[in-house]
Scaffold this motif. Structure first.
Motif, short mmCIF file in Angstrom:
data_model
loop_
_atom_site.label_atom_id
_atom_site.label_comp_id
_atom_site.label_asym_id
_atom_site.label_seq_id
_atom_site.Cartn_x
_atom_site.Cartn_y
_atom_site.Cartn_z
N LEU A 1 50.05 -1.72 -24.05
CA LEU A 1 50.95 -1.80 -22.90
C LEU A 1 52.35 -2.12 -23.42
CD1 LEU A 1 51.54 -1.90 -19.86
CD2 LEU A 1 50.90 -4.33 -19.90
N PRO A 2 53.19 -1.09 -23.62
CA PRO A 2 54.57 -1.35 -24.07
C PRO A 2 55.48 -1.62 -22.87
CG PRO A 2 54.12 1.01 -24.04
CD PRO A 2 52.89 0.34 -23.52
N LEU A 3 56.09 -2.78 -22.85
CA LEU A 3 56.98 -3.14 -21.74
C LEU A 3 58.43 -3.02 -22.19
CD1 LEU A 3 55.07 -6.24 -20.28
CD2 LEU A 3 55.03 -3.86 -19.49
N LEU B 1 43.65 -5.42 -25.52
CA LEU B 1 44.93 -4.86 -25.06
C LEU B 1 46.08 -5.49 -25.85
CD1 LEU B 1 46.45 -3.05 -23.03
CD2 LEU B 1 46.67 -5.08 -21.56
N LEU B 2 46.90 -4.62 -26.44
CA LEU B 2 48.11 -5.05 -27.13
C LEU B 2 49.28 -4.95 -26.16
CD1 LEU B 2 47.61 -3.04 -30.46
CD2 LEU B 2 46.56 -5.21 -29.79
N LYS C 1 40.46 -8.91 -24.34
CA LYS C 1 41.14 -9.77 -25.32
C LYS C 1 42.59 -9.27 -25.48
CE LYS C 1 40.79 -11.06 -30.21
NZ LYS C 1 40.01 -10.82 -31.46
N THR C 2 43.55 -10.20 -25.42
CA THR C 2 44.97 -9.81 -25.42
C THR C 2 45.68 -10.25 -26.68
OG1 THR C 2 45.00 -10.04 -23.01
CG2 THR C 2 47.12 -9.94 -24.12
N THR C 3 46.54 -9.37 -27.18
CA THR C 3 47.44 -9.70 -28.29
C THR C 3 48.86 -9.42 -27.84
OG1 THR C 3 45.80 -9.11 -29.97
CG2 THR C 3 48.10 -9.18 -30.66
N LEU C 4 49.74 -10.42 -28.00
CA LEU C 4 51.15 -10.26 -27.66
C LEU C 4 51.94 -10.01 -28.93
CD1 LEU C 4 51.80 -13.12 -25.05
CD2 LEU C 4 51.27 -10.72 -24.61
#
Length: 279
Positions: free
Chosen positions: A178-180, A208-209, A239-242
């Motif tokens: 997910l590129p913001l 999700l990255l 599982k999330t990675t920021l």
């Protein structure tokens, strides 16, 4: 024949001339908009719209006002929602209404001059007042419709932007990105939360990255929304990675006391991808 009927017929006969003289004297130097069009088809359409205005406006002198305005409604709505007119600064359009008003005042004067001593000043004043008052009403009506269609147009554009601005991109079978990018306000943050949860569920994403390197600044409410997104993703097993958190955003998160313990954080997206072992 009654005076108003004679004037009506006189103006109808001048309708094509009104259009040609209007277009010839039109300021076409604007950088964009309907009046700057050079394509022959666009020019002909503009002339046709102007000519249809005259055919309708001439009815002013032989119809009751309510009937006249009812008949004029279709023309106003068609022009107000016309894409080229929506792309034209409204003050340019209003300017042309007033130039057209002056055309009518001029032709009334010509009509009276060609029928010397036939019509009293009372008739002339009445006709002039009728033109001025009606153009004023038409301008206000047009601006209301133009504004309404402009707002709808902007809403549709914003919805499309929002739709495209938060896509979950599938990197492999169970990993998404997910590129913001750009400014994120509270409304957009809520939309991102809703759409991301839905897309992750539909695409069966387990990891999700979320890359924030394209986000320059967020306020405290938006920061909370983003961390609510991470918590909500965890509840559905994602599982999330920021990655790419800027110092300003990190400072905001710390001030809010947000908990990073359950979140994987990397400095760049490439490291996030490496840590996810995407091949």
């Amino acid at each position: 024949m009654y005076p108003v009927q004679e004037l009506h017929e006189f103006l109808l006969e001048k309708a094509a001339q009104l259009t040609e003289e209007w277009y010839d004297s039109l300021d076409k130097s604007g950088p964009h908009g309907v009046y700057a069009a050079t394509d022959s088809n666009a020019v002909e359409l503009l002339k046709k719209q102007n000519y249809e205005f005259h055919l309708q406006f001439c009815q002013l002198f032989v119809q009751e006002e309510s009937t006249f305005l009812s008949g004029f409604e279709n023309w106003i709505i068609q022009i107000a929602k016309d894409e080229q007119h929506l792309s034209t600064p409204i003050h340019f359009i209003v300017r042309e209404f007033f130039r057209t008003r002056d055309q009518y005042l001029h032709f009334i004067k010509e009509f009276v001059f060609s029928n010397k001593e036939k019509y009293s000043q009372e008739f002339i004043d009445l006709w002039n007042k009728k033109v001025i008052n009606t153009i004023d009403k038409v301008v206000i009506w047009f601006m209301e419709e133009h504004h309404e269609f402009s707002v709808k147009r902007l809403q549709c554009q914003q919805e499309m932007i929002n739709e495209l601005s938060s896509p979950v991109i599938t990197l492999n079978r169970h990993t998404g990105l997910l590129p913001l990018v750009g400014d994120i306000d509270t409304a957009r943050a809520k939309l991102i939360l809703e759409k991301t949860l839905k897309q992750c569920s539909e695409k069966r994403v387990d990891c999700l990255l979320i890359d924030l390197s394209g986000v320059i600044m967020i306020d405290t409410m938006v920061a909370q929304q983003l961390f609510h997104l991470v918590e909500a993703l965890a509840l559905i097993g994602v599982k999330t990675t920021l990655s790419g958190i800027r110092p300003e955003i990190a400072q905001t998160a710390v001030q809010l006391g947000l908990d990073f313990d359950q979140i994987i954080i990397t400095s760049t997206l490439s490291r996030a991808i490496d840590s996810s072992k995407i091949g």
